[in-house]
Design a protein around this motif. Structure first.
Motif, PDB file in Angstrom:
ATOM      1  N   LEU A  45      64.192  69.295  75.156  1.00 46.48           N
ATOM      2  CA  LEU A  45      64.778  68.659  73.986  1.00 46.48           C
ATOM      3  C   LEU A  45      66.200  68.253  74.366  1.00 46.48           C
ATOM      4  O   LEU A  45      67.049  69.095  74.614  1.00 46.48           O
ATOM      5  CB  LEU A  45      64.802  69.642  72.814  1.00 46.48           C
ATOM      6  CG  LEU A  45      63.425  70.106  72.346  1.00 46.48           C
ATOM      7  CD1 LEU A  45      63.585  71.176  71.278  1.00 46.48           C
ATOM      8  CD2 LEU A  45      62.643  68.931  71.791  1.00 46.48           C
ATOM      9  N   ALA A  66      69.907  66.853  73.780  1.00 50.05           N
ATOM     10  CA  ALA A  66      70.872  66.706  72.702  1.00 50.05           C
ATOM     11  C   ALA A  66      72.278  66.692  73.277  1.00 50.05           C
ATOM     12  O   ALA A  66      72.540  67.270  74.305  1.00 50.05           O
ATOM     13  CB  ALA A  66      70.748  67.856  71.712  1.00 50.05           C
ATOM     14  N   GLN A  98      67.950  68.873  66.918  1.00 50.63           N
ATOM     15  CA  GLN A  98      67.487  68.826  68.293  1.00 50.63           C
ATOM     16  C   GLN A  98      67.369  70.222  68.894  1.00 50.63           C
ATOM     17  O   GLN A  98      66.500  70.470  69.722  1.00 50.63           O
ATOM     18  CB  GLN A  98      68.452  67.996  69.143  1.00 50.63           C
ATOM     19  CG  GLN A  98      68.544  66.547  68.710  1.00 50.63           C
ATOM     20  CD  GLN A  98      67.238  65.795  68.875  1.00 50.63           C
ATOM     21  OE1 GLN A  98      66.713  65.707  69.973  1.00 50.63           O
ATOM     22  NE2 GLN A  98      66.710  65.290  67.784  1.00 50.63           N
TER      23      GLN A  98
END
Length: 289
Positions: free
Chosen positions: A21, A23, A273
């Motif tokens: 993920l 971010a 996120q």
């Protein structure tokens, strides 16, 4: 633990790629007082953020949300004596995942083998507690992408394994810290490929150290891609190349301030996120595309 042997399984249609993920965050900001009673769950959503569910309630939410095309983008468990699960769900009816909760340190390796035999690889692993009383929640995803996972690593072991796997072309896609302040333990998942370029990991930082680190890393063009709140209200962060545009980070949130902040972020067009919690502290990173 009444939930220790319960397993929630969600199967819904899915993409095969398993990637970290990503971010990027702006400097940590203090949580604002509650100004609205509206929760994120009350709004029209492309995603859902659910607070502190017990294992049995998580099982029911998995069934309900899976039937509506949602899959978990974040999973976090705290309080081994009475496990509580926080989750973030996104609408993605193309993905196929299984969610397991209430697993012991002995159960989890067996479950990983069982899931692998069915074509599912660990995507997210979260742990809490220490020794034989540690409890885990895991999201598995059906994918052909190679993945490796390891539990109960000391700081030194994690650093060594991470360096070795990075050299073999693997990158971190999930990282959580459990155990105790004196003996933190690391649970991680690495996938083949994933984040390209420089990847750095900072371990066991206080809020003040973490805030300074964010500014220093931003000057180097690095952003947080994974983050874990660990015992003692410390922070472990994985950094990779990326822009900070459109990202906000909030540390040291309580359950109440996180719920309010989530509603505010949703109203402003942000999506979560990264989400992590331990010792009553919640940390999150949000992005606006």
């Amino acid at each position: 633990m009444s939930n220790a042997k319960k397993v929630a399984v969600l199967t819904a249609a899915v993409a095969t790629a398993t990637v970290p993920l990503l971010a990027l965050a702006s400097p940590a900001m203090a949580a604002q007082p509650a100004t609205t009673a509206q929760t994120v769950q009350n709004q029209p959503l492309d995603w859902l953020s659910l607070d502190a569910l017990s294992g049995s309630k998580l099982i029911q939410r998995v069934k309900d949300l899976g039937g509506k095309g949602y899959v978990p983008a974040a999973l976090n468990v705290t309080n081994a004596a009475n496990p509580q699960y926080m989750t973030v769900w996104i609408k993605d009816a193309a993905r196929k995942v299984n969610v397991l909760q209430g697993l012991s340190v002995m159960d989890l390796p067996k479950r990983i083998q069982e899931q692998a035999a069915a074509g599912f690889q660990p995507k997210l692993i979260s742990g809490t507690g220490s020794g034989p009383g540690a409890v885990f929640g895991v999201v598995f995803e059906k994918t052909t992408q190679l993945a490796k996972s390891q539990l109960s690593m000391s700081k030194e072991t994690f650093t060594k394994v991470n360096t070795e796997l990075a050299g073999a072309g693997y990158s971190l896609s999930s990282l959580d810290v459990y155990g105790t302040v004196e003996k933190p333990l690391y649970a991680a998942v690495w996938v083949a490929g994933g984040v390209a370029g420089t990847v750095q990991v900072t371990l066991g930082q206080t809020v003040q150290e973490r805030g300074k680190e964010l500014l220093d890393k931003a000057k180097l063009g690095l952003r947080p891609v994974l983050m874990a709140v660990e015992p003692g209200k410390l922070y472990t962060t994985v950094w990779a190349k990326g822009s900070s545009t459109g990202l906000k980070e909030y540390l040291n949130l309580s359950k109440l301030t996180y719920t309010v902040k989530a509603a505010q972020m949703k109203a402003l067009g942000y999506t979560p996120q990264i989400l992590s919690s331990e010792d009553g502290v919640i940390a999150s990173i949000w992005s606006k595309s």
